[in-house]
Design an enzyme around this catalytic site. Structure first.
Site, short mmCIF file in Angstrom:
data_model
loop_
_atom_site.label_atom_id
_atom_site.label_comp_id
_atom_site.label_asym_id
_atom_site.label_seq_id
_atom_site.Cartn_x
_atom_site.Cartn_y
_atom_site.Cartn_z
N ASN A 1 0.84 -1.21 0.00
CA ASN A 1 0.00 0.00 0.00
C ASN A 1 0.87 1.25 0.00
OD1 ASN A 1 0.58 -0.90 2.65
ND2 ASN A 1 -1.14 0.23 3.53
N GLU B 1 0.46 5.21 0.67
CA GLU B 1 -0.46 6.23 1.20
C GLU B 1 -0.05 7.64 0.79
OE1 GLU B 1 -0.88 5.41 5.41
OE2 GLU B 1 -2.04 3.60 4.99
N GLU C 1 -3.29 -4.41 -3.18
CA GLU C 1 -3.83 -5.30 -4.22
C GLU C 1 -3.83 -4.61 -5.58
OE1 GLU C 1 -5.03 -4.54 -1.32
OE2 GLU C 1 -6.68 -5.81 -0.70
N CYS D 1 -10.98 -2.38 -4.44
CA CYS D 1 -10.06 -3.44 -4.89
C CYS D 1 -10.85 -4.63 -5.44
CB CYS D 1 -9.16 -3.90 -3.75
SG CYS D 1 -7.85 -2.73 -3.41
N1 THU Z 1 -5.36 -1.41 2.51
C1 THU Z 1 -4.84 -2.21 1.53
O1 THU Z 1 -3.76 -1.94 0.99
N2 THU Z 1 -5.54 -3.30 1.18
C2 THU Z 1 -6.68 -3.72 1.81
O2 THU Z 1 -7.20 -4.77 1.44
C3 THU Z 1 -7.27 -2.94 2.87
C4 THU Z 1 -6.63 -1.64 3.17
C5 THU Z 1 -4.60 -0.24 2.93
C6 THU Z 1 -5.16 1.10 2.58
C7 THU Z 1 -4.51 1.97 3.63
O3 THU Z 1 -3.20 2.31 3.19
C8 THU Z 1 -4.36 1.06 4.84
O4 THU Z 1 -4.46 -0.26 4.34
C9 THU Z 1 -5.42 1.28 5.92
O5 THU Z 1 -6.70 1.27 5.38
#
Ligand code: THU
Length: 163
Positions: free
Chosen positions: A61, A63, A74, A114
């Protein structure tokens, strides 16, 4: 009026029930945790995509201070894979999460956006994607993205449309 029951099938596995290919893919997702950019949520997510040609693409992820501009692991992994091999179908996807110094005990499940992106890839190649949701205790296996997103809106909903 009648009720329609829509079932989702999840296979719950212990780690020692996984094949070598499955273990390898989950390991690739886990490696990504340490590359995540998650200073705001402090919740790191890793994902790894196995293509039909055997190649693995992984992502984490990413941010942003303007929160909605970030992207889930994902989608980073899936878009990365599809951008490299636009004509090769996706076979498997593994997702894992890490917070407070540990991988989560139970698996996390993908967000709605996603799920929609994963469904697009499954429909695009007309090939089921097996999804592995990794937790320290259990791994959930879903045999296609439809199990994650029943009652979905997909390209079939647009067929023959005219206004
Ligand atoms: N996040 C993901 O990368 N995948 C998921 O399936 C759920 C949430 C990330 C988004 C954000 O950076 C952090 O997790 C908290 O929501």
């Amino acid at each position: 009026m009648h009720k329609r029951i829509i079932e989702t099938h999840v296979v719950v596995l212990q780690h020692d029930e996984l094949t070598n290919e499955e273990i390898h893919l989950i390991e690739k997702a886990r490696e990504q945790i340490f590359k995540a950019y998650a200073p705001y949520s402090k919740f790191a997510v890793g994902a790894a995509v196995l293509l039909e040609n055997g190649e693995v693409f992984a992502g984490s992820n990413q941010e942003n201070s303007a929160y909605p501009s970030g992207l889930c692991a994902e989608r980073v992994a899936m878009f990365y894979a599809n951008a490299q091999y636009p004509n090769v179908s996706v076979k498997k996807l593994a997702i894992t999460a890490y917070t407070n110094g540990n991988f989560t005990e139970e698996p996390i499940t993908p967000c709605g956006s996603c799920r929609q992106v994963l469904l697009e890839t499954e429909n695009r190649f007309e090939k089921n994607i097996t999804v592995y949701l990794d937790g320290k205790t259990n791994v959930y296996r879903l045999d296609n993205v439809n199990q994650l997103l029943p009652l979905s809106f997909g390209k079939n909903s647009l067929n023959n449309s005219d206004i």
